[in-house]
Design a protein around this motif. Structure first.
Motif, PDB file in Angstrom:
ATOM      1  N   GLU A 223       0.818  -1.205  -0.039  1.00  0.00           N
ATOM      2  CA  GLU A 223      -0.030  -0.018   0.030  1.00  0.00           C
ATOM      3  C   GLU A 223       0.901   1.200  -0.087  1.00  0.00           C
ATOM      4  N   ALA A 224       1.851   1.290   0.771  1.00  0.00           N
ATOM      5  CA  ALA A 224       2.820   2.292   0.912  1.00  0.00           C
ATOM      6  C   ALA A 224       3.442   2.497  -0.630  1.00  0.00           C
ATOM      7  N   ALA A 225       3.803   1.485  -1.110  1.00  0.00           N
ATOM      8  CA  ALA A 225       4.534   1.690  -2.529  1.00  0.00           C
ATOM      9  C   ALA A 225       3.472   2.235  -3.454  1.00  0.00           C
ATOM     10  N   ARG A 226       2.182   1.881  -3.509  1.00  0.00           N
ATOM     11  CA  ARG A 226       1.163   2.154  -4.226  1.00  0.00           C
ATOM     12  C   ARG A 226       0.839   3.697  -4.099  1.00  0.00           C
ATOM     13  N   LEU A 227       0.862   4.164  -2.887  1.00  0.00           N
ATOM     14  CA  LEU A 227       0.702   5.615  -2.619  1.00  0.00           C
ATOM     15  C   LEU A 227       1.819   6.289  -3.104  1.00  0.00           C
ATOM     16  N   ALA A 228       3.113   5.812  -3.078  1.00  0.00           N
ATOM     17  CA  ALA A 228       4.182   6.577  -3.563  1.00  0.00           C
ATOM     18  C   ALA A 228       4.172   6.391  -5.309  1.00  0.00           C
ATOM     19  N   GLY A 229       3.389   6.099  -5.777  1.00  0.00           N
ATOM     20  CA  GLY A 229       3.137   6.058  -7.271  1.00  0.00           C
ATOM     21  C   GLY A 229       3.756   4.986  -7.961  1.00  0.00           C
ATOM     22  N   THR A 230       4.378   4.009  -7.242  1.00  0.00           N
ATOM     23  CA  THR A 230       4.698   2.633  -7.814  1.00  0.00           C
ATOM     24  C   THR A 230       3.795   1.718  -8.562  1.00  0.00           C
ATOM     25  N   ARG A 231       3.753   1.495  -9.502  1.00  0.00           N
ATOM     26  CA  ARG A 231       2.970   0.475 -10.425  1.00  0.00           C
ATOM     27  C   ARG A 231       3.103  -0.971  -9.781  1.00  0.00           C
ATOM     28  N   VAL A 232       2.491  -1.200  -8.852  1.00  0.00           N
ATOM     29  CA  VAL A 232       2.581  -2.449  -7.810  1.00  0.00           C
ATOM     30  C   VAL A 232       2.278  -3.661  -8.806  1.00  0.00           C
ATOM     31  N   ARG A 233       1.170  -3.431  -9.649  1.00  0.00           N
ATOM     32  CA  ARG A 233       0.749  -4.849 -10.387  1.00  0.00           C
ATOM     33  C   ARG A 233       1.671  -5.093 -11.451  1.00  0.00           C
TER      34      ARG A 233
END
Length: 384
Positions: A223-233
């Protein structure tokens, strides 16, 4: 007076605690070095260069599959389909060259594409359909194992055999394909070079590049990575796709070694890959999946099995040895490390420093959520 020296946190670490830290960090390496010295002194031929190369060659298949599993473990969980994909790659290579009489390079390309497809299926199930990774890859494992046997009617495919429809296959493994594990350069098989190059590239990627750190950030706090703009998928999808390709690469080496479509090929690769990956958690006290740890785990297990085999260890006891090694590594990585943390917590929470306060978990979580850059940095610093 030096205030830093007089603070509670600067007190000298007790000897038992320091020894425990040393064991957690270097225990696996020290045990490996000790065993190497012991086997070299007691077993003729163990300490030779040829035997060291032999250990790397034997372990190359499972180790390459384990490196792919390491990448999926970083972003999610273990990929249980790597052994099945390794075996499928052996079958596909045999079908391509023995049945359809294709060239070696063509067989290699087909195997890699098949591995990539299986990896993409895993990624789709996990990333887009939200199936837990262990369940998704377990289902893929059984499906691929069934497909592997169905392709050859449950038989080992060899040159000159008669198929169920009466066709006699006349093709064979080409010389350029068998050279992968059969030929040597400066006394070292090409398969060992391939293993070392893959391990080195993955280590550099994970430890020395921004993208590698993001992989750890995704696995540490999605979730933190997603909020930082990382394209997690995208990162998770890529991890499982690469794992499939590396498992297929392991199968190519195994097919080059066996020179037939052995229907049971790859069955042991899964457990070996799991053991190597988890032993890697204990290397240098990492307590996380990492390429260097997986490589050391492969060498460590290979060293033990080779030494005991040269001293007359029956083949059917190998799984027992692997299990004991894995338990030992997990104890080093988790049990001793947890004890060390409890000792450290007891030292830092001394009552003579009442001014030091810890932020509450809710405050920390709120701050990370409101500041995506901080959240990403926190995840990356914690997990790689």
């Amino acid at each position: 007076m030096n205030l830093r020296d007089s603070s509670p946190t600067a007190r000298r670490t007790p000897l038992p605690a320091a020894l425990g830290d040393f064991v957690v960090r270097y225990g696996i390496i020290l045990v490996g070095v000790t065993l190497y010295i012991a086997f070299s002194a007691s077993t003729t031929g163990f300490g030779t260069w040829d035997n060291a190369v032999s250990i790397l060659q034997i372990q190359a298949v499972a180790a390459i599959a384990a490196l792919g599993m390491t990448l999926t473990a970083i972003v999610g969980d273990l990929d249980l389909s790597v052994g099945a994909v390794t075996g499928l790659s052996v079958t596909v290579a045999a079908e391509a060259m023995i049945h359809y009489e294709l060239t070696g390079p063509s067989a290699i390309v087909i195997c890699l594409v098949v591995g990539l497809l299986v990896g993409c299926v895993n990624a789709t199930l996990i990333v887009f359909l939200n199936i837990p990774p262990l369940l998704a890859t377990l289902g893929t494992m059984f499906t691929v194992q069934g497909l592997k046997r169905w392709l050859v009617d449950g038989q080992t495919l060899t040159t000159g055999m008669k198929l169920s429809d009466g066709t006699v296959v006349k093709g064979k493994f080409t010389d350029d394909f068998t050279a992968i594990d059969g030929d040597k350069l400066f006394g070292i098989p090409y398969s060992v070079y391939l293993f070392l190059v893959i391990a080195l590239l993955l280590w550099v990627f994970l430890q020395r590049t921004r993208y590698g750190r993001v992989f750890y950030a995704v696995g540490g706090n999605e979730e933190a990575a997603r909020l930082a703009g990382t394209r997690v998928r995208r990162y998770k999808f890529g991890a499982y796709a690469i794992s499939g390709v590396l498992a297929a690469t392991a199968g190519i080496i195994l097919a080059s070694r066996l020179r037939q479509g052995d229907v049971t090929a790859g069955d042991s690769s899964l457990l070996d890959a799991v053991a190597m990956t988890l032993v890697g958690y204990a290397v240098l006290g990492a307590k996380k999946p990492n390429a260097l740890g997986t490589f050391v785990g492969a060498v460590f297990i290979g060293l033990i099995l080779q030494g005991l085999t040269m001293r007359g260890l029956p083949y059917y006891t190998q799984d027992l040895i692997k299990g004991l090694v894995l338990i030992f590594a997990l104890l080093m990585s988790f049990s001793l490390r947890r004890s060390r943390r409890r000792r450290a917590a007891g030292t830092t929470s001394a009552p003579d420093d009442p001014t030091t306060t810890e932020p509450s978990p809710s405050t920390t979580g709120t701050t990370a959520a409101n500041n995506p850059t901080t959240a990403s940095a926190t995840a990356e610093s914690t997990h790689g």
